[in-house]
Design a protein around this motif. Structure first.
Motif, PDB file in Angstrom:
ATOM      1  N   TYR A 114       0.853  -1.183   0.000  1.00 21.10           N
ATOM      2  CA  TYR A 114       0.000   0.000   0.000  1.00 21.10           C
ATOM      3  C   TYR A 114       0.889   1.233   0.000  1.00 21.10           C
ATOM      4  N   GLN A 115       0.765   2.022  -1.027  1.00 24.50           N
ATOM      5  CA  GLN A 115       1.540   3.245  -1.140  1.00 24.50           C
ATOM      6  C   GLN A 115       0.593   4.442  -1.052  1.00 24.50           C
ATOM      7  N   CYS A 116       0.688   5.169   0.045  1.00 22.19           N
ATOM      8  CA  CYS A 116      -0.157   6.342   0.242  1.00 22.19           C
ATOM      9  C   CYS A 116       0.340   7.465  -0.672  1.00 22.19           C
ATOM     10  N   ARG A 117      -0.552   8.003  -1.453  1.00 28.52           N
ATOM     11  CA  ARG A 117      -0.209   9.094  -2.387  1.00 28.52           C
ATOM     12  C   ARG A 117      -0.722  10.443  -1.887  1.00 28.52           C
ATOM     13  N   GLU A 118      -1.210  10.457  -0.669  1.00 30.85           N
ATOM     14  CA  GLU A 118      -1.722  11.685  -0.044  1.00 30.85           C
ATOM     15  C   GLU A 118      -2.806  12.345  -0.887  1.00 30.85           C
ATOM     16  N   ILE A 119      -3.748  11.527  -1.362  1.00 30.39           N
ATOM     17  CA  ILE A 119      -4.816  12.116  -2.172  1.00 30.39           C
ATOM     18  C   ILE A 119      -5.737  12.987  -1.337  1.00 30.39           C
ATOM     19  N   ARG A 120      -5.620  12.901  -0.039  1.00 29.82           N
ATOM     20  CA  ARG A 120      -6.442  13.794   0.794  1.00 29.82           C
ATOM     21  C   ARG A 120      -6.021  15.252   0.616  1.00 29.82           C
ATOM     22  N   GLN A 121      -4.882  15.483  -0.015  1.00 33.74           N
ATOM     23  CA  GLN A 121      -4.414  16.847  -0.264  1.00 33.74           C
ATOM     24  C   GLN A 121      -4.576  17.246  -1.732  1.00 33.74           C
ATOM     25  N   GLN A 122      -5.367  16.476  -2.473  1.00 33.38           N
ATOM     26  CA  GLN A 122      -5.527  16.741  -3.900  1.00 33.38           C
ATOM     27  C   GLN A 122      -7.001  16.951  -4.236  1.00 33.38           C
ATOM     28  N   GLY A 123      -7.218  17.506  -5.374  1.00 31.59           N
ATOM     29  CA  GLY A 123      -8.579  17.655  -5.895  1.00 31.59           C
ATOM     30  C   GLY A 123      -9.399  18.704  -5.164  1.00 31.59           C
ATOM     31  N   ARG A 124     -10.652  18.728  -5.482  1.00 30.94           N
ATOM     32  CA  ARG A 124     -11.558  19.738  -4.940  1.00 30.94           C
ATOM     33  C   ARG A 124     -11.710  19.626  -3.422  1.00 30.94           C
ATOM     34  N   GLY A 125     -11.556  18.416  -2.881  1.00 32.51           N
ATOM     35  CA  GLY A 125     -11.714  18.223  -1.441  1.00 32.51           C
ATOM     36  C   GLY A 125     -10.395  18.266  -0.678  1.00 32.51           C
ATOM     37  N   ALA A 126      -9.364  18.834  -1.276  1.00 35.06           N
ATOM     38  CA  ALA A 126      -8.033  18.842  -0.672  1.00 35.06           C
ATOM     39  C   ALA A 126      -8.019  19.496   0.705  1.00 35.06           C
ATOM     40  N   LEU A 127      -7.348  18.823   1.627  1.00 36.93           N
ATOM     41  CA  LEU A 127      -7.120  19.385   2.956  1.00 36.93           C
ATOM     42  C   LEU A 127      -5.843  20.222   2.925  1.00 36.93           C
TER      43      LEU A 127
END
Length: 156
Positions: free
Chosen positions: A90-103
């Motif tokens: 599992y490689q986390c790509r930090e998608i929580r910081q991407q796109g319209r919902g980025a933190l």
């Protein structure tokens, strides 16, 4: 996690070697016939186990593979890592910081709960495989299995 098919092959080959009498070897051709798998590809996978120090290989008409150390000192994890490596799948790509919902970055100073959960699962999986040696595997076989394996892999 999905392992390559070759992981099953080399696990069975290593377990078979653990059942042979001391000093006995089995060749790629013997294993390929015994398990019904392609010899050229199996040879490449067994070479990984030699490079990892799990098997030794000898050449010549009586050559083949044998365990490089006692079966009690080779774990299932050792064999798997020899053919598949030890990387976390599992490689986390930090998608929580991407796109319209980025933190914002300041909200992401610690790994996310999903990355933490997946890492813990991977470590648990590795620990469970590291806790089982080839000797443990052989110890669970029916009493007549090692003699059958020796007979079927013997050179006549």
């Amino acid at each position: 996690m999905k392992l390559p098919e070759s992981a099953e092959w080399v696990l069975h080959c290593a377990a078979s070697l653990a059942q042979l009498d001391g000093g006995a070897t089995a060749s790629t051709a013997q294993f390929a016939e015994h398990f019904g798998v392609p010899a050229p590809y199996l040879a490449k996978q067994l070479a990984h186990l030699v490079r990892a120090g799990l098997l030794t290989a000898t050449t010549g008409p009586r050559g083949g593979f044998r365990l490089a150390r006692p079966a009690s000192q080779i774990t299932v994890l050792d064999v798997i890592e020899a053919v598949d490596g030890g990387a976390d799948p599992y490689q986390c790509r930090e998608i929580r910081q991407q796109g319209r919902g980025a933190l914002p970055a300041e909200d992401c100073t610690e790994p996310c709960v999903l990355a933490t959960t997946m890492r813990a699962a991977h470590e648990t999986w590795r620990a469970s495989l590291a806790a089982v040696s080839l000797a443990d595997v052989i110890g669970t076989l029916p009493a007549d299995a090692p003699a059958r394996t020796r007979r079927l892999l013997s050179r006549t």
